[in-house]
Design a protein around this motif. Sequence first.
Motif: not given
Length: 580
Positions: A47-51, A103-113, A115-118, A125-128
């Motif tokens: 669960l933690s890894f997926s989020l 069921d629609v994938m959100i457009n991925q930004s150029s950097h994974a970080k 995308y994680q912020k989104i 609306k919470l962090n780790h």
Amino acid sequence: MINFKTIRYKNFLSSGNTFTEIDLDNDKTTLVVGHNGAGKSTMLDALSFSLFGKAHRNIKKDQLINSINNKGCLVEVEFNVGGNKFKICRGIKPNVFEIWKNDVMINQSSHAKEYQKILEQNILKLNHKSFHQVVVLGSSSFIPFMQLPAGIRREVIEDLLDINVFSKMNIILRERNAQLKENIKDVNYQIDIIKNKIETQTKYITDITALTNESRNQYELKIQASQNLIDELQAKNSELSVGLDESVSETEQRLRLLQDRKQDLLLRSQDRQTRLGDIGKRITFFEENEACPVCDQAISDGHKHEILRTTKESQDRGKAALKQIGVEGQGVESEIDEQTRILSTLRDRVHQLTANSQEISKLQRDIAEFQKFLDKEVSVDLDKAREDLSVYNTDKNNMMEHKLKLSDQFSYNNVIHEMLKDTGIKTKIIKQYLPVINKLVNQYLQVLDFFVHFNLDESFQETIRSRHRDEFTYDSFSEGEKQRIDLALLFTWRQIAKMKNSVATNLLLLDETFDSSLDHEGVENLIKILYTLGDDTNVFVISHKGEILDGRFNNKIEFVKDKNFSKMVKSSVQPVLSVV
């Protein structure tokens, strides 16, 4: 509210190539049992890894993939937020990170970080850190709220109260103020230029009014003087521009590297302090105990002295390392100050270059005008000169008005900055919620049969009174008493989150909480609390002592190891005993 639906994973830690799927919202309470290493806590890490892209426990990413299959690691979690259905897919070998909304994938930004912020800022609306204060209480790498530094405690509570927006606003405001300073500086520079133009134009009109053919030589001298000044300024510009761009770029890059180094040293210092705290507890234990509190077996003096000797040596080494980090930090701070000073000097050179170039342009225009008068036998158009002077005066008045507006805005921003600081609006909001927080914590402590008075102040430091007389801190209590405090805070954060609707969720995960320091009464009281959480909360209790807890939960899941792979062998509905 985040309503988690399912979690499914394969080739994750000890799970095999077949998906293990767990329903997260079917039953109010679920008991997860199995022998040590059977894979009970894998659902927490999944669960933690997926989020958040990292496990609940302190496990490196490359260690999360099943070491036998060594590919195809995939975790999927589904949840609802605000009427929208979300699905997060994250995997290793191949790397996968996808966010699906309805069921629609959100457009991925150029950097994974990014995308994680989104995911964290716009959806969850919470962090780790906040997630593991509200959703999970574990016995592994989880750090209870009371063991967090004051700054991290503030971040958690700001997330819960949904007031971290003020911190973001303050950051934006500081950036705007920095830009305003630059704008005011530029306006002052432009005003000085206009004033010089007015003085020059006024003098010019005075001179050309009395200009005659006899003053021709004077204009020629002026042309020569202006040309000499141009040559001098151009020579200065040549000196100023040597290696300037490279120096600015190198200094800015060096400053960024030093800032990164400073942050790294801060993290290392915090880690070292945490380790020293653990070592100190170990030393205190062996200094104060003559026998093992678990098996009552006496600890021999020789064995105790050897452990104390090696532990204190480790403590000395840790302190030395911490001191060295401090020395390095001072060095980095000094170098940051030096590089900042160098960068300021370089920028002054840039401004001087610009000023010289503008002065050269002005002198060249003056030479052209002087030559024009000479070519026309000093025929003068006074109307044009006076018109130019009027334009300069208008420009000066406009620039002065613009400067006044910028200065007013800067003053207003400073007032807002004071309001947005930690001692401003946020502190007032926190003051309003502190009585509620303290009241809830004490209520839960009473339910857990721990009759102390707990109080958090505005700086998130605790005061704990026993019998309302003796003052204690969190570290003064036994592990069982600490766990009661941790549980009370966990339930309090969930209640506050529901009140604010900030990071409320249907999921509560207790990892081996019943197996650690709680006595029989503590277990019974904790079960009472679990059954008062409401129908919108789904509790998962992970334990390797299922025989003690059988019949106390609505559902039971068991994990076993089969040929080195973890499997969920059965899921059964349990007859729930009454809770008194």
